[in-house]
Every structure is written in C-alpha cells, then in structure tokens.
Design a protein around this motif. Sequence first.
Motif, mmCIF file in Angstrom:
data_model
loop_
_atom_site.group_PDB
_atom_site.id
_atom_site.type_symbol
_atom_site.label_atom_id
_atom_site.label_comp_id
_atom_site.label_asym_id
_atom_site.label_seq_id
_atom_site.Cartn_x
_atom_site.Cartn_y
_atom_site.Cartn_z
ATOM 1 N N ASN A 219 -15.140 21.345 23.999
ATOM 2 C CA ASN A 219 -14.432 21.110 25.480
ATOM 3 C C ASN A 219 -14.041 22.277 25.816
ATOM 4 O O ASN A 219 -14.513 22.683 26.949
ATOM 5 C CB ASN A 219 -13.506 19.926 25.514
ATOM 6 C CG ASN A 219 -13.755 18.699 25.573
ATOM 7 O OD1 ASN A 219 -14.880 18.361 26.291
ATOM 8 N ND2 ASN A 219 -13.285 17.746 24.731
ATOM 9 N N VAL A 220 -13.427 23.187 25.064
ATOM 10 C CA VAL A 220 -12.941 24.636 25.259
ATOM 11 C C VAL A 220 -14.359 25.586 25.612
ATOM 12 O O VAL A 220 -14.112 26.451 26.581
ATOM 13 C CB VAL A 220 -11.948 25.109 24.573
ATOM 14 C CG1 VAL A 220 -11.670 26.472 24.614
ATOM 15 C CG2 VAL A 220 -10.510 24.165 24.525
ATOM 16 N N PHE A 221 -15.141 25.376 24.678
ATOM 17 C CA PHE A 221 -16.404 26.151 24.971
ATOM 18 C C PHE A 221 -16.993 25.700 26.436
ATOM 19 O O PHE A 221 -17.496 26.723 27.024
ATOM 20 C CB PHE A 221 -17.499 25.758 24.002
ATOM 21 C CG PHE A 221 -18.836 26.461 23.882
ATOM 22 C CD1 PHE A 221 -18.861 27.698 23.311
ATOM 23 C CD2 PHE A 221 -19.781 25.790 24.552
ATOM 24 C CE1 PHE A 221 -19.959 28.476 23.207
ATOM 25 C CE2 PHE A 221 -20.917 26.833 24.624
ATOM 26 C CZ PHE A 221 -21.170 28.139 23.836
ATOM 27 N N ASP A 222 -17.003 24.678 26.874
ATOM 28 C CA ASP A 222 -17.568 24.185 28.004
ATOM 29 C C ASP A 222 -16.631 24.693 29.019
ATOM 30 O O ASP A 222 -17.064 25.293 30.280
ATOM 31 C CB ASP A 222 -17.470 22.639 28.356
ATOM 32 C CG ASP A 222 -18.557 21.832 27.366
ATOM 33 O OD1 ASP A 222 -19.666 22.616 27.103
ATOM 34 O OD2 ASP A 222 -18.735 20.686 27.490
ATOM 35 N N LEU A 223 -15.367 24.818 28.821
ATOM 36 C CA LEU A 223 -14.581 25.327 29.961
ATOM 37 C C LEU A 223 -14.511 26.891 30.155
ATOM 38 O O LEU A 223 -14.589 27.327 31.028
ATOM 39 C CB LEU A 223 -13.007 24.941 29.413
ATOM 40 C CG LEU A 223 -11.740 25.708 30.100
ATOM 41 C CD1 LEU A 223 -11.646 25.130 31.633
ATOM 42 C CD2 LEU A 223 -10.395 25.440 29.286
ATOM 43 N N TYR A 239 -9.780 20.868 32.331
ATOM 44 C CA TYR A 239 -8.505 21.203 31.730
ATOM 45 C C TYR A 239 -7.547 20.109 32.172
ATOM 46 O O TYR A 239 -6.925 19.715 31.122
ATOM 47 C CB TYR A 239 -7.905 22.655 32.546
ATOM 48 C CG TYR A 239 -6.580 22.610 32.318
ATOM 49 C CD1 TYR A 239 -5.960 22.858 31.115
ATOM 50 C CD2 TYR A 239 -5.428 22.916 33.368
ATOM 51 C CE1 TYR A 239 -4.574 23.074 30.957
ATOM 52 C CE2 TYR A 239 -4.177 23.060 33.280
ATOM 53 C CZ TYR A 239 -3.888 23.036 32.010
ATOM 54 O OH TYR A 239 -2.561 23.487 31.753
ATOM 55 N N GLU A 240 -7.631 19.366 33.320
ATOM 56 C CA GLU A 240 -6.585 18.442 33.557
ATOM 57 C C GLU A 240 -7.026 17.166 32.772
ATOM 58 O O GLU A 240 -6.009 16.414 32.033
ATOM 59 C CB GLU A 240 -6.713 17.955 35.219
ATOM 60 C CG GLU A 240 -5.954 19.125 36.012
ATOM 61 C CD GLU A 240 -6.262 18.835 37.616
ATOM 62 O OE1 GLU A 240 -6.896 17.683 37.743
ATOM 63 O OE2 GLU A 240 -5.791 19.389 38.209
ATOM 64 N N ASP A 241 -8.226 16.814 32.566
ATOM 65 C CA ASP A 241 -9.007 15.933 31.662
ATOM 66 C C ASP A 241 -8.143 16.083 30.099
ATOM 67 O O ASP A 241 -7.656 15.160 29.587
ATOM 68 C CB ASP A 241 -10.254 15.697 31.586
ATOM 69 C CG ASP A 241 -10.771 15.256 32.810
ATOM 70 O OD1 ASP A 241 -10.178 14.550 33.521
ATOM 71 O OD2 ASP A 241 -11.764 15.309 33.099
ATOM 72 N N LEU A 242 -8.177 17.224 29.772
ATOM 73 C CA LEU A 242 -7.666 17.615 28.351
ATOM 74 C C LEU A 242 -5.998 17.141 28.238
ATOM 75 O O LEU A 242 -5.790 16.780 27.374
ATOM 76 C CB LEU A 242 -7.975 18.931 27.985
ATOM 77 C CG LEU A 242 -9.514 19.282 27.506
ATOM 78 C CD1 LEU A 242 -9.625 20.703 27.418
ATOM 79 C CD2 LEU A 242 -10.272 18.535 26.401
ATOM 80 N N LEU A 243 -5.507 17.656 29.326
ATOM 81 C CA LEU A 243 -3.838 17.540 29.285
ATOM 82 C C LEU A 243 -3.661 16.023 29.245
ATOM 83 O O LEU A 243 -2.852 15.653 28.609
ATOM 84 C CB LEU A 243 -3.566 18.108 30.609
ATOM 85 C CG LEU A 243 -3.461 19.585 30.717
ATOM 86 C CD1 LEU A 243 -2.696 19.828 32.154
ATOM 87 C CD2 LEU A 243 -2.511 20.379 29.575
ATOM 88 N N LEU A 244 -4.484 15.169 29.880
ATOM 89 C CA LEU A 244 -4.235 13.692 30.072
ATOM 90 C C LEU A 244 -4.618 13.008 28.621
ATOM 91 O O LEU A 244 -4.240 12.059 28.261
ATOM 92 C CB LEU A 244 -5.400 12.875 30.941
ATOM 93 C CG LEU A 244 -5.012 13.258 32.324
ATOM 94 C CD1 LEU A 244 -5.932 12.644 33.417
ATOM 95 C CD2 LEU A 244 -3.724 12.517 32.739
ATOM 96 N N GLN A 245 -5.564 14.008 27.899
ATOM 97 C CA GLN A 245 -5.841 13.316 26.466
ATOM 98 C C GLN A 245 -4.858 13.856 25.255
ATOM 99 O O GLN A 245 -4.865 13.605 24.328
ATOM 100 C CB GLN A 245 -7.291 13.759 26.056
ATOM 101 C CG GLN A 245 -8.137 13.416 26.563
ATOM 102 C CD GLN A 245 -9.572 14.005 26.444
ATOM 103 O OE1 GLN A 245 -9.617 14.751 25.308
ATOM 104 N NE2 GLN A 245 -10.687 14.175 27.437
ATOM 105 N N GLY A 246 -3.787 14.655 26.054
ATOM 106 C CA GLY A 246 -2.559 14.761 25.065
ATOM 107 C C GLY A 246 -2.780 16.432 24.683
ATOM 108 O O GLY A 246 -1.696 16.652 23.679
ATOM 109 N N GLU A 247 -3.642 17.416 25.017
ATOM 110 C CA GLU A 247 -3.644 18.402 24.419
ATOM 111 C C GLU A 247 -2.579 19.468 25.355
ATOM 112 O O GLU A 247 -2.132 18.949 26.165
ATOM 113 C CB GLU A 247 -5.040 19.235 24.784
ATOM 114 C CG GLU A 247 -6.203 18.139 24.158
ATOM 115 C CD GLU A 247 -6.187 18.409 22.687
ATOM 116 O OE1 GLU A 247 -5.591 19.054 22.122
ATOM 117 O OE2 GLU A 247 -6.900 17.423 22.159
ATOM 118 N N GLU A 248 -2.225 20.469 24.345
ATOM 119 C CA GLU A 248 -1.289 21.512 24.960
ATOM 120 C C GLU A 248 -1.638 22.538 25.493
ATOM 121 O O GLU A 248 -2.813 23.074 25.080
ATOM 122 C CB GLU A 248 -0.468 21.744 23.842
ATOM 123 C CG GLU A 248 1.071 20.920 23.645
ATOM 124 C CD GLU A 248 2.099 21.680 24.899
ATOM 125 O OE1 GLU A 248 1.947 22.608 25.251
ATOM 126 O OE2 GLU A 248 2.796 20.857 25.132
#
Length: 343
Positions: A219-223, A239-248
């Motif tokens: 996901n960060v590679f895509d980002l 980035y917002e999707d990753l935050l919703l998934q609980g990432e820091e």
Amino acid sequence: MNLQEALHQVRQHQFASVYLVQGTEGYLSELFKTELMNQLIKTEDDQFNYSSFDMEDVPLSTAIEEAETIPFFGDYRLVFIENPYFLTAERKTNGLEHDIDGLLSYLEQPSPTTILVFSANVEKLDERKKITKAVKKHATFIDVNPMGEREVRQYIEQTIQSEGYEIRPEAFELLLQLTDLNLSKVMGELQKLFLFSSDDKVIALHAVKELVPKSLEHNVFDLTNDVLSGNGEKAIQLYEDLLLQGEETIKLNAILLNQIRLFLQTKILAKLGYQQANIADTLKIHPYRVKLALQQVRRFELDRLEIIYDELVENDFKMKTGQMDKELLFELFILKLSAQVAK
C-alpha cells in the motif's frame, strides 16, 4: 540432490537413512516433509513411528534415542530434528546442552529402520564445525533455498497448468508483485484463486485484485507511486484509508522513507554500472524488489529523490518531537510534492 529428485526417490520408497534439508523456502521444505509422511505415516499405528523434536526445547539426546528405537508395527521410524542451530554459527546464551558426540556416533552407524531428517531453515550452515561436516558427509543433502525469479515463474506456471488452469499475463504479474515473488505466499494464494476461478479455469486480473491482500508495504508502495506521479488526490485517499485501518502516520512515514531510500540506493548503484543481481547482493534484498525499484526510478532525477528523502527525514523528526500535527504534516507533504510533480 535437488528437491524433485528427492521427491521422486521417496515416492519410489528409496529412502536415505539421514537427510539434511537446508534453506529458507518454507514451501519447498514442507513439501518434502509432507511427501515423506504421506509415504510412511498411513495408518493410526504408523503415528507411533513419527516424532519431531525442536532443538531449542528438546535435548538432542532425546531425538537420537528415538532414532535408535525399533519402529512400532512398521518398517520405518521417521524422526525430524527441527532448528538444529548447532549446525550454524548461531550461539544460544541459555541454550540446551546438546550431545554432539552422541550424534557423531549415530551418524557413523545410523539405524537401518529410521529415517532421520535435519530441517535447517537457515541460509547457510557453519561449514567449519566438525558436526556440520559429519552431517553433510553422511546425509543426503536437499537444497530448499529460495529460487531465482525465472525458476519461481516456471514453477508457478507449471503448477497452474498441472491443475488444469491458465492465468492471464497481467494477473500473473500482479500475483507475483503482491506476494513479493515468495513461493510460499504464491502457493498459499493459488488455492483461493483456483476455487474462485473453478467455472472457466481462467485466473483473471480482477480475481487477483479481489482475493490477494495487499500488505502495508505494498500500500505504501502504491502511495509512493501516486505521490511521485503527482496524483495527490489518490494518495490522500489511500493515506486516509490506511488510517481507518488503524495504521499510524509515523509508521507510514517511516515505510515511505525506507521506500525512497531504496529508490535512491538503486539509482546510485545503477549509475555506477551495477546490474540488478549486484544491487540485490549489495543491498541484501530480494532481486524482485530491485527490479521494481529500477522500473520506478528511471522517471526521476537523483537530486529530486534526495530532496524528497530529506523532507521525509525532517518530517519524521517533527512528528516524533510533536512540533506539528502529524496527520496534517503528512498530508501537506503529499499535496506539496504532488503539486510540484504536476507542474
């Protein structure tokens, strides 16, 4: 001996008294273990002839004693020695005291009714040790280290064909990318893809997209690609999707920093004339990651990557010291960089 030859002999009931299975490709190691058990452990009574000992928890003498025991209502006793770290350079501060002399004696005259398997899930052994030399001398050696890209591709293609399926080229490439060309991961995902595509026996791109999960690194590679391509809106959404998934945010910034560092290192080494394999050896990473990085960095100048890297380092410091709201800081970084690329 290669794995295919070993599997063929096992299926013909041509067993060695001692095997040394060494390498870090878990799928291949498990394949050999499964085949041995399929051939030798077929009934409930046969279960009494199977034992597995982890050398981090059980003394070696216990495993040797088991190997010297006559099989119970069967022709062979199957004994696995897992994590034989005494064959490596690893040192255990509070490890068990293993009876190496007892193993040396056993290797000189192994039981004809026991199949003893050393399962060493490591890249290499310590060839200087007396016990390692003895095991390699008396055992049938089976290499299960990771294959190269070409071999992995061929193995997967043959597996898919042998199951009566075909896979679209774009689906195949995405499957390899999402599994980091890791054979164990690919084989695990294939079972889901076979089931999903059982009607027409064709694995399409949408099946891979729906069923094979993306890791955080992917996901960060895509980002990274979205940011470097000037696609700020898409990058913010991811980035917002990753935050919703609980990432820091700090963790995401660190992974992005590592990604840009890889791009920088790859770009510099390529300019120095290093080939893909040389870069992989130098950076101690999988060649497939280098291949993907080389494809990406062709679009960017070295000084541009250096500026991005410096900004990420500065942002990491600001986030950890609380100088600025970390979510806002990261979003501003994405928007600023995307706007610069879009010009």
